[in-house]
Design an enzyme around this catalytic site. Structure first.
Site, PDB file in Angstrom:
ATOM      1  N   HIS A  54      17.897  14.526   7.808  1.00  0.00           N
ATOM      2  CA  HIS A  54      17.408  13.857   6.525  1.00  0.00           C
ATOM      3  C   HIS A  54      18.644  13.104   6.042  1.00  0.00           C
ATOM      4  CE1 HIS A  54      13.978  16.301   5.533  1.00  0.00           C
ATOM      5  NE2 HIS A  54      14.543  17.241   6.236  1.00  0.00           N
ATOM      6  N   ASN A 127       9.070  19.243   1.918  1.00  0.00           N
ATOM      7  CA  ASN A 127       9.033  17.936   2.474  1.00  0.00           C
ATOM      8  C   ASN A 127       7.609  17.231   1.837  1.00  0.00           C
ATOM      9  OD1 ASN A 127      10.994  17.759   4.335  1.00  0.00           O
ATOM     10  ND2 ASN A 127       9.773  18.862   5.650  1.00  0.00           N
ATOM     11  N   TYR A 334      22.128  26.005   4.705  1.00  0.00           N
ATOM     12  CA  TYR A 334      22.535  24.759   3.860  1.00  0.00           C
ATOM     13  C   TYR A 334      23.923  24.607   3.204  1.00  0.00           C
ATOM     14  CZ  TYR A 334      17.685  22.963   4.558  1.00  0.00           C
ATOM     15  OH  TYR A 334      16.575  22.526   5.184  1.00  0.00           O
TER      16      TYR A 334
HETATM   17  C1  HEM Z   1      15.359  26.797  10.254  1.00  0.00           C
HETATM   18  C2  HEM Z   1      14.991  25.658   9.746  1.00  0.00           C
HETATM   19  C3  HEM Z   1      15.754  24.435   9.032  1.00  0.00           C
HETATM   20  C4  HEM Z   1      16.990  24.288   9.100  1.00  0.00           C
HETATM   21  C5  HEM Z   1      18.229  25.229   9.834  1.00  0.00           C
HETATM   22  C6  HEM Z   1      17.367  23.272   8.210  1.00  0.00           C
HETATM   23  C7  HEM Z   1      18.757  22.621   8.040  1.00  0.00           C
HETATM   24  C8  HEM Z   1      18.992  21.642   7.317  1.00  0.00           C
HETATM   25  C9  HEM Z   1      20.336  21.023   7.169  1.00  0.00           C
HETATM   26  C10 HEM Z   1      21.754  21.570   8.001  1.00  0.00           C
HETATM   27  C11 HEM Z   1      20.354  19.953   6.329  1.00  0.00           C
HETATM   28  C12 HEM Z   1      21.281  19.181   5.864  1.00  0.00           C
HETATM   29  C13 HEM Z   1      21.827  19.555   4.482  1.00  0.00           C
HETATM   30  C14 HEM Z   1      23.115  18.847   4.176  1.00  0.00           C
HETATM   31  O1  HEM Z   1      23.950  18.413   5.045  1.00  0.00           O
HETATM   32  O2  HEM Z   1      23.095  18.418   2.931  1.00  0.00           O
HETATM   33  C15 HEM Z   1      18.758  19.911   6.094  1.00  0.00           C
HETATM   34  C16 HEM Z   1      18.420  18.796   5.159  1.00  0.00           C
HETATM   35  C17 HEM Z   1      16.949  18.994   4.510  1.00  0.00           C
HETATM   36  N1  HEM Z   1      16.026  19.982   4.940  1.00  0.00           N
HETATM   37 FE1  HEM Z   1      16.088  21.250   6.172  1.00  0.00          FE
HETATM   38  N2  HEM Z   1      16.141  22.676   7.588  1.00  0.00           N
HETATM   39  C18 HEM Z   1      15.252  23.570   7.987  1.00  0.00           C
HETATM   40  C19 HEM Z   1      13.987  23.519   7.853  1.00  0.00           C
HETATM   41  C20 HEM Z   1      13.364  22.489   6.752  1.00  0.00           C
HETATM   42  C21 HEM Z   1      12.205  22.607   6.338  1.00  0.00           C
HETATM   43  C22 HEM Z   1      10.932  23.788   6.722  1.00  0.00           C
HETATM   44  C23 HEM Z   1      12.053  21.682   5.285  1.00  0.00           C
HETATM   45  C24 HEM Z   1      10.848  21.364   4.380  1.00  0.00           C
HETATM   46  C25 HEM Z   1      10.028  22.391   4.006  1.00  0.00           C
HETATM   47  C26 HEM Z   1      13.451  21.025   5.175  1.00  0.00           C
HETATM   48  C27 HEM Z   1      13.655  20.340   4.178  1.00  0.00           C
HETATM   49  C28 HEM Z   1      14.859  19.453   4.205  1.00  0.00           C
HETATM   50  C29 HEM Z   1      15.311  18.516   3.234  1.00  0.00           C
HETATM   51  C30 HEM Z   1      14.379  17.612   2.182  1.00  0.00           C
HETATM   52  C31 HEM Z   1      16.605  18.179   3.427  1.00  0.00           C
HETATM   53  C32 HEM Z   1      17.411  17.107   2.695  1.00  0.00           C
HETATM   54  C33 HEM Z   1      18.195  17.712   1.329  1.00  0.00           C
HETATM   55  C34 HEM Z   1      18.811  16.523   0.822  1.00  0.00           C
HETATM   56  O3  HEM Z   1      18.212  15.475   0.266  1.00  0.00           O
HETATM   57  O4  HEM Z   1      19.909  16.403   0.756  1.00  0.00           O
HETATM   58  N3  HEM Z   1      14.282  21.613   6.063  1.00  0.00           N
HETATM   59  N4  HEM Z   1      18.094  20.989   6.615  1.00  0.00           N
END
Ligand code: HEM
Length: 485
Positions: A54, A127, A334
């Site tokens: 993202h 999402n 996160y």
């Molecule tokens: C085990 C599964 C997942 C892991 C380990 C994971 C991990 C991460 C990480 C490390 C980030 C970056 C955070 C940052 O640096 O600020 C991120 C961002 C994000 N993730 Fe996940 N994620 C997972 C699953 C999901 C799922 C299932 C969704 C949605 C239903 C999702 C939605 C998002 C969104 C929207 C962001 C961006 C947030 C922003 O705008 O700063 N993720 N994710």
């Protein structure tokens, strides 16, 4: 108009910004150039790591207005009284590409909302799709690697993505959404948002309910066909949102929830905590609860949007997690990412700071500031340990204790292979409600990438489509064939 005086970062007026101090007009520079050095040194440090997923996104501020009280289900302060308005910050994003990628990639879109409530920040980090590719967090790095660039060529490589999916049929439902006509939203304003996960509410009586968020766009769904996306402006989604808000055309979404009782969850045919599945809408109807509006752009993209730190573990009293395994992985991931990417005191930056007093015993660390909303997290009162005897030392409040979460009776710790479960019915149901044109777009979009894969990957994908619906497989096979000739 009198111009503001240029200053150093310490606020001292600057007399000359163009000419460094040198030994005569043709000579070298000297150590007196601390101003030039400050500029160069700060410039060297302008970047922080981009989000590992993202990375490309855009954010804005707005308001959530409650239109139906959820008191019956939750004690969450911002969900009690109809008409209650809560400030929010939202960041939309693509998932796989880096910061310099394309706004119109075929990719899910992030839909992350920070609600600044009176009881602390609540983050809904979802999402634009109601399901996800995976249901065990240990697969997340593998899946993401398969979507990113090839480690040797540093080029996009759709063969890697299909190789992963061919070996992981749980992903089929989300693959079908991604490859459908919904796979490329025409703008962030024209897409829905979903929590995707099941979360829980609990009420005053200590009763727990499982729920999912749905944010339905009031602008209507609009999407791009693959050929339209190929010629679209890479910054088009960012531009669309910023310009709409600047001209006062505020985008909005109708907030809805699906709710399930604990007993309904025990009786449910589909595992309600499986992120690859939706809850049937006829059994668990959408209940309209509010309006979400975006009405203010950021003043500085980096300070606000880039440093925004969302965490699925940012709960408030009345809202909590569920036995969804993916969610548990995310509850840890996160904040860990934020400490690395932004720094240990990321919650003190204005975009992340709570708008209620923050009182705790965490101390110091890089870039420690003062809480904008007050509170004593810097122990100005002198109390920096707990328990203590001081009247002004914050203490836990039993009134916000969460009721115990039910787990399967007699369950034991092990690794459970759930691969035998049905990965196909819901993907097939989605295929069957598509129009003929949508079915053909799906087949074309799949064949574009799958056509580059070897025969074994193609066969395994076709076998998955066949189990979902024979017509699904037949259309993809025919389209692959048409590409070959
Ligand atoms: C085990 C599964 C997942 C892991 C380990 C994971 C991990 C991460 C990480 C490390 C980030 C970056 C955070 C940052 O640096 O600020 C991120 C961002 C994000 N993730 Fe996940 N994620 C997972 C699953 C999901 C799922 C299932 C969704 C949605 C239903 C999702 C939605 C998002 C969104 C929207 C962001 C961006 C947030 C922003 O705008 O700063 N993720 N994710």
């Amino acid at each position: 108009m009198t111009k503001k005086v240029l200053t150093t970062s310490a606020g001292a007026p600057v007399s000359d910004d163009n000419n460094s101090i040198s030994v005569g007009p043709r000579g070298p520079l000297t150590y007196d150039n601390h101003y030039t050095f400050e500029k160069l040194a700060h410039f060297n440090r302008e970047r922080i790591p981009e989000r590992v997923v993202h990375a490309r996104g855009t954010g804005a501020y707005g308001t959530f207005t409650l239109t139906k009280s959820l008191k019956e289900f939750t004690i969450a302060d911002f969900l009690q009284n109809e008409g209650k308005r809560t400030d929010v910050f939202i960041r939309f994003s693509t998932v796989g590409g880096g910061q310099d990628s394309h706004d119109f990639a075929r990719d899910p879109r992030g839909f992350a909302i920070k609600f600044y409530t009176k009881q602390g920040n609540y983050d809904m980090v979802g999402n634009n799709t109601p399901v996800f590719f995976l249901r065990d967090p240990s697969k997340f790095p593998d899946f993401i690697h398969s979507q990113k660039k090839n480690p040797r060529t540093n080029l996009p490589d759709p063969r890697m993505a299909y190789e992963f999916w061919a070996n992981y049929p749980q992903a089929l439902h989300q693959v079908t959404i991604l490859m459908s006509d919904r796979g490329i939203p025409a703008s962030y304003r024209n897409m829905n948002g979903y929590s995707s996960h099941t979360y829980s509410f609990w009420n005053e009586k200590g009763e727990r309910f499982w729920f999912k968020w749905h944010f339905k766009t009031n602008q209507g769904i609009k999407t791009l066909r693959a050929e339209e996306a190929a010629v679209a402006d890479p910054h088009g989604a960012q531009q669309d949102l910023v310009e709409a808000i600047d001209r006062g055309d505020f985008p909005s979404w109708t907030a809805k929830v699906q709710i399930m009782t604990e007993q309904q969850a025990r009786d449910a045919e589909v595992n309600p905590f499986d992120l690859t599945k939706v809850w049937p809408h006829d059994e668990f109807p959408l209940i309209e609860v509010g309006q979400l509006e975006l009405n203010r752009n950021v003043d500085n993209y980096f300070a606000e949007t880039e440093q925004a730190a969302f965490a699925p573990s940012n709960f408030v009293p009345g809202i909590s997690s569920s036995p969804d395994k993916m969610l548990q992985g995310r509850l840890l991931a996160y904040q860990d990412a934020h400490r690395y990417r932004v720094g240990v005191n990321y919650n003190q930056l204005p975009v992340n700071a709570a708008k209620c007093p923050v009182n705790h015993y965490q101390r110091d660390g890089a870039m420690a500031g003062l809480c904008p909303a007050g509170g004593n997290h810097h122990q100005t009162s002198g109390a920096n340990f707990y328990p203590n005897d001081r009247d002004d030392g914050p203490a836990p409040d039993q009134a916000v204790a969460e009721p115990p979460m039910p787990v399967e009776a007699g369950a034991w710790l092990d690794r459970f292979d759930t691969d035998e479960e049905d990965h196909y019915t819901q993907a097939g149901n989605l295929f069957r409600i598509m129009s003929d044109d949508q079915k053909q777009q799906l087949a074309n979009n799949i064949a574009g990438g799958l056509g580059q894969c070897d025969a074994s990957v193609q066969q395994r994908m076709l076998a998955q489509f066949e189990k979902a619906d024979p017509d699904y497989a037949a259309r993809v096979a025919a389209t692959l064939q048409a590409y070959r000739v």
